[in-house]
Design a protein around this motif. Sequence first.
Motif, PDB file in Angstrom:
ATOM      1  N   ALA B 110       9.715  -5.755   3.566  1.00  0.00           N
ATOM      2  CA  ALA B 110       9.752  -7.178   3.210  1.00  0.00           C
ATOM      3  C   ALA B 110       9.407  -7.372   1.741  1.00  0.00           C
ATOM      4  O   ALA B 110      10.032  -8.171   1.038  1.00  0.00           O
ATOM      5  CB  ALA B 110       8.793  -7.973   4.094  1.00  0.00           C
ATOM      6  N   SER B 111       8.420  -6.627   1.272  1.00  0.00           N
ATOM      7  CA  SER B 111       8.007  -6.757  -0.128  1.00  0.00           C
ATOM      8  C   SER B 111       9.162  -6.433  -1.078  1.00  0.00           C
ATOM      9  O   SER B 111       9.459  -7.175  -2.011  1.00  0.00           O
ATOM     10  CB  SER B 111       6.811  -5.825  -0.371  1.00  0.00           C
ATOM     11  OG  SER B 111       6.537  -5.719  -1.731  1.00  0.00           O
TER      12      SER B 111
ATOM     13  N   PRO F  75       6.921   1.447  -4.738  1.00  0.00           N
ATOM     14  CA  PRO F  75       6.113   0.373  -5.345  1.00  0.00           C
ATOM     15  C   PRO F  75       4.829   0.114  -4.545  1.00  0.00           C
ATOM     16  O   PRO F  75       3.749  -0.009  -5.121  1.00  0.00           O
ATOM     17  CB  PRO F  75       7.056  -0.842  -5.309  1.00  0.00           C
ATOM     18  CG  PRO F  75       8.440  -0.272  -5.235  1.00  0.00           C
ATOM     19  CD  PRO F  75       8.303   1.015  -4.461  1.00  0.00           C
ATOM     20  N   GLU F  76       4.930   0.062  -3.216  1.00  0.00           N
ATOM     21  CA  GLU F  76       3.757  -0.153  -2.365  1.00  0.00           C
ATOM     22  C   GLU F  76       2.820   1.060  -2.426  1.00  0.00           C
ATOM     23  O   GLU F  76       1.590   0.905  -2.389  1.00  0.00           O
ATOM     24  CB  GLU F  76       4.222  -0.398  -0.922  1.00  0.00           C
ATOM     25  CG  GLU F  76       3.143  -0.893   0.004  1.00  0.00           C
ATOM     26  CD  GLU F  76       3.097  -2.420   0.089  1.00  0.00           C
ATOM     27  OE1 GLU F  76       3.883  -3.095  -0.607  1.00  0.00           O
ATOM     28  OE2 GLU F  76       2.265  -2.935   0.856  1.00  0.00           O
ATOM     29  N   PHE F  77       3.393   2.252  -2.528  1.00  0.00           N
ATOM     30  CA  PHE F  77       2.570   3.459  -2.649  1.00  0.00           C
ATOM     31  C   PHE F  77       1.687   3.362  -3.901  1.00  0.00           C
ATOM     32  O   PHE F  77       0.494   3.657  -3.857  1.00  0.00           O
ATOM     33  CB  PHE F  77       3.487   4.690  -2.731  1.00  0.00           C
ATOM     34  CG  PHE F  77       2.775   6.012  -2.884  1.00  0.00           C
ATOM     35  CD1 PHE F  77       2.213   6.652  -1.791  1.00  0.00           C
ATOM     36  CD2 PHE F  77       2.683   6.632  -4.128  1.00  0.00           C
ATOM     37  CE1 PHE F  77       1.566   7.888  -1.929  1.00  0.00           C
ATOM     38  CE2 PHE F  77       2.043   7.858  -4.280  1.00  0.00           C
ATOM     39  CZ  PHE F  77       1.475   8.484  -3.177  1.00  0.00           C
ATOM     40  N   GLU F  78       2.262   2.922  -5.002  1.00  0.00           N
ATOM     41  CA  GLU F  78       1.474   2.809  -6.239  1.00  0.00           C
ATOM     42  C   GLU F  78       0.300   1.838  -6.058  1.00  0.00           C
ATOM     43  O   GLU F  78      -0.823   2.123  -6.496  1.00  0.00           O
ATOM     44  CB  GLU F  78       2.363   2.337  -7.404  1.00  0.00           C
ATOM     45  CG  GLU F  78       3.311   3.422  -7.879  1.00  0.00           C
ATOM     46  CD  GLU F  78       4.005   3.059  -9.186  1.00  0.00           C
ATOM     47  OE1 GLU F  78       3.391   2.351 -10.020  1.00  0.00           O
ATOM     48  OE2 GLU F  78       5.160   3.465  -9.384  1.00  0.00           O
ATOM     49  N   VAL F  79       0.571   0.699  -5.426  1.00  0.00           N
ATOM     50  CA  VAL F  79      -0.509  -0.267  -5.194  1.00  0.00           C
ATOM     51  C   VAL F  79      -1.647   0.403  -4.410  1.00  0.00           C
ATOM     52  O   VAL F  79      -2.830   0.203  -4.708  1.00  0.00           O
ATOM     53  CB  VAL F  79       0.023  -1.503  -4.431  1.00  0.00           C
ATOM     54  CG1 VAL F  79      -1.126  -2.397  -3.986  1.00  0.00           C
ATOM     55  CG2 VAL F  79       1.013  -2.276  -5.291  1.00  0.00           C
ATOM     56  N   HIS F  80      -1.267   1.215  -3.439  1.00  0.00           N
ATOM     57  CA  HIS F  80      -2.293   1.801  -2.572  1.00  0.00           C
ATOM     58  C   HIS F  80      -2.915   3.079  -3.139  1.00  0.00           C
ATOM     59  O   HIS F  80      -3.944   3.521  -2.630  1.00  0.00           O
ATOM     60  CB  HIS F  80      -1.754   1.990  -1.158  1.00  0.00           C
ATOM     61  CG  HIS F  80      -1.719   0.689  -0.411  1.00  0.00           C
ATOM     62  ND1 HIS F  80      -2.830   0.184   0.224  1.00  0.00           N
ATOM     63  CD2 HIS F  80      -0.753  -0.250  -0.265  1.00  0.00           C
ATOM     64  CE1 HIS F  80      -2.534  -0.993   0.759  1.00  0.00           C
ATOM     65  NE2 HIS F  80      -1.277  -1.281   0.480  1.00  0.00           N
ATOM     66  N   VAL F  81      -2.317   3.678  -4.145  1.00  0.00           N
ATOM     67  CA  VAL F  81      -3.032   4.746  -4.875  1.00  0.00           C
ATOM     68  C   VAL F  81      -4.230   4.103  -5.578  1.00  0.00           C
ATOM     69  O   VAL F  81      -5.352   4.601  -5.525  1.00  0.00           O
ATOM     70  CB  VAL F  81      -2.113   5.457  -5.892  1.00  0.00           C
ATOM     71  CG1 VAL F  81      -2.934   6.318  -6.848  1.00  0.00           C
ATOM     72  CG2 VAL F  81      -1.091   6.325  -5.163  1.00  0.00           C
ATOM     73  N   ARG F  82      -3.975   2.976  -6.194  1.00  0.00           N
ATOM     74  CA  ARG F  82      -5.051   2.222  -6.853  1.00  0.00           C
ATOM     75  C   ARG F  82      -6.135   1.859  -5.826  1.00  0.00           C
ATOM     76  O   ARG F  82      -7.330   2.062  -6.058  1.00  0.00           O
ATOM     77  CB  ARG F  82      -4.462   0.983  -7.513  1.00  0.00           C
ATOM     78  CG  ARG F  82      -5.373   0.333  -8.527  1.00  0.00           C
ATOM     79  CD  ARG F  82      -4.664  -0.806  -9.238  1.00  0.00           C
ATOM     80  NE  ARG F  82      -3.624  -0.354 -10.133  1.00  0.00           N
ATOM     81  CZ  ARG F  82      -2.304  -0.576  -9.960  1.00  0.00           C
ATOM     82  NH1 ARG F  82      -1.875  -1.290  -8.940  1.00  0.00           N
ATOM     83  NH2 ARG F  82      -1.439  -0.103 -10.821  1.00  0.00           N
ATOM     84  N   GLY F  83      -5.695   1.331  -4.670  1.00  0.00           N
ATOM     85  CA  GLY F  83      -6.640   0.964  -3.625  1.00  0.00           C
ATOM     86  C   GLY F  83      -7.424   2.166  -3.113  1.00  0.00           C
ATOM     87  O   GLY F  83      -8.629   2.061  -2.841  1.00  0.00           O
TER      88      GLY F  83
END
Lengths: 131, 131, 131, 131, 131, 131
Positions: B110-111, F75-83
């Motif tokens: 979705a994102s 893109p979501e993977f990158e966000v969650h590497v940060r997390g």
Amino acid sequence: MSEEERIEKGKALRRTVLGSAYVDRPGTSPTKYQAAFAKFAEEHCWANVWIRPGLELRERSMINLAILASLARWPEFEVHVRGALNNGVTEDEIHEIILQAGVYAGIPIASEAFRAADRVLADATDSDPAK
Amino acid sequence: MSEEERIEKGKALRRTVLGSAYVDRPGTSPTKYQAAFAKFAEEHCWANVWIRPGLELRERSMINLAILASLARWPEFEVHVRGALNNGVTEDEIHEIILQAGVYAGIPIASEAFRAADRVLADATDSDPAK
Amino acid sequence: MSEEERIEKGKALRRTVLGSAYVDRPGTSPTKYQAAFAKFAEEHCWANVWIRPGLELRERSMINLAILASLARWPEFEVHVRGALNNGVTEDEIHEIILQAGVYAGIPIASEAFRAADRVLADATDSDPAK
Amino acid sequence: MSEEERIEKGKALRRTVLGSAYVDRPGTSPTKYQAAFAKFAEEHCWANVWIRPGLELRERSMINLAILASLARWPEFEVHVRGALNNGVTEDEIHEIILQAGVYAGIPIASEAFRAADRVLADATDSDPAK
Amino acid sequence: MSEEERIEKGKALRRTVLGSAYVDRPGTSPTKYQAAFAKFAEEHCWANVWIRPGLELRERSMINLAILASLARWPEFEVHVRGALNNGVTEDEIHEIILQAGVYAGIPIASEAFRAADRVLADATDSDPAK
Amino acid sequence: MSEEERIEKGKALRRTVLGSAYVDRPGTSPTKYQAAFAKFAEEHCWANVWIRPGLELRERSMINLAILASLARWPEFEVHVRGALNNGVTEDEIHEIILQAGVYAGIPIASEAFRAADRVLADATDSDPAK
């Protein structure tokens, strides 16, 4: 609408779409995991997405078949073939959705989807009291 | 209908759905591979599937967005967001299709789909002479 | 070559590659969906891609096994293991293709592909009149 | 550590994680393909990745379940549910991993993963001598 | 062959297939992660699979393009288009592999694969001293 | 806990895990689709899954990286590497998770995941006031 009302509405819609025969199908009592999944699905799929306005139920069923076929999720696809028929999608329209998935997701997807749809149609005929 | 007629009908439909601005978009002359793909797509997608009766064009567009989002095929998804708008699918309906894909194919779908759809809508606004 | 000639050529090639025993295998009469898929596959796969010059049949079989294994399309993979053997791909070459898929598509792919190939080889041995 | 030592260490770890009952399970003698895969898996998965320091075995099991569920690799997923239990992952933690995969990989993944995990737990109960 | 010899042989083969211009391409010094991946790839892909007898290098390249296209792994696909050309696969054969993937993995795969292959061919032409 | 409390708790957790710098990052005002997705993600991911007890946040981050890498959702993977870094997962543990995904989901996944993780680490260094 409160969360409880939304969940109740989702449960009722699930029963309408998938049919009481499916929802109340006899079987062994559910395992802990099965009960957990049923709750998760009711809250996430039915109470959050299916009850939304903005698409007709018939259109949601068509879209859902397209998603599930593309991802090769066959057990869930079978459940939603049954739901699609209940929502007024015709056998010929299911045929067209599968061909479209065959071209955009690869021809083996069409082969497996036709087989899965056939299993549902055969079941429907077997249990048809008017047969 | 002869094969030639079918291919001509498919080409015409592709122009109707994707729009002349897209089909005739200026650019460098196509490479050998690009020309080969255009021919392949015209014959397989447009002349064989899109021109079939049995679903409205609006419904084919909805189904196609669902397939392309589920498989994370973003460049092709963008092309068909444009086509869906031309076929009468509204922005709100695209929104619903993406949420449904987010639940059944995973939330990162979705994102990425919302971002891809936003790029198309931004383009449409930029090139809108009435803006 | 007219469309009819191409489709006939595709059908004949399908029979050569998959074998008459498979194409004419006895069974219940096909459902409407099965008949529709057979026609779709004949026109899209066999008449449009398999009959093309540019690759040897043995090479097309190798490539096809690689695609079908990578996507975990096991029923179709089994059909094409049989076709690959008919096209002169050896059991040892199938072994190498599966290992390559295991490294590039993930080791569970190799595990499932070896099992599927074993099922085909066991069938071939069972029905071998010279056994 | 020499290559031979590493492979021996990997084999021993595989036996510890998956259990002797699984590794030595009786059955027909392995086919040529099965033997080749076992060797490939021992060298690639166990001797190269599982024996690495840097993560606890319990954490590797959790991660592995997440990967295998996301990719819908159910036979391998079942093997590693058993391994996860041996490595100290609890049934409730497996439950949480599956819900997380359901949200990020799509809800049908949770449905199929719960069913696969249930099969393993049912097996474990059946063969439990203390039952 | 000792492990060290096998890894050396794999490294040499990687240089032959991908070309020294690619392997020694100038750039910023590799990060810790890049160096770790290069070692992992050398040991797993090149020393374990590519150096195996049983398939010609040309055939391994064809199979690899089929796998990488089916899975939409475009950066790695580009690297192996270059390798395939070095291993004697022709541009026309790459064209056929992509069409085959387009039918079995879905038409957007063909669209993206042709674009990726075009980028490699454009690069090859740009840096061709004989141009 | 009421639905409102759960959503507030999910929002707060999202801020803790992803960091205020990310959540409040300046930019153009969100489009209608972006705002809709943020709400959907807050309610589905954060308020329903992340806030659940049963796994440590550090473990949820590890599992999430494994899921997102396996599905190639970069893109979501990158966000969650940060997390994950915020949740106490170390760079070396991220390294191990990626290698494990490389073996079970295919080596190109490791290649793309290392590149994505490197982008996050480079960003983190660039914006580190202590640098």
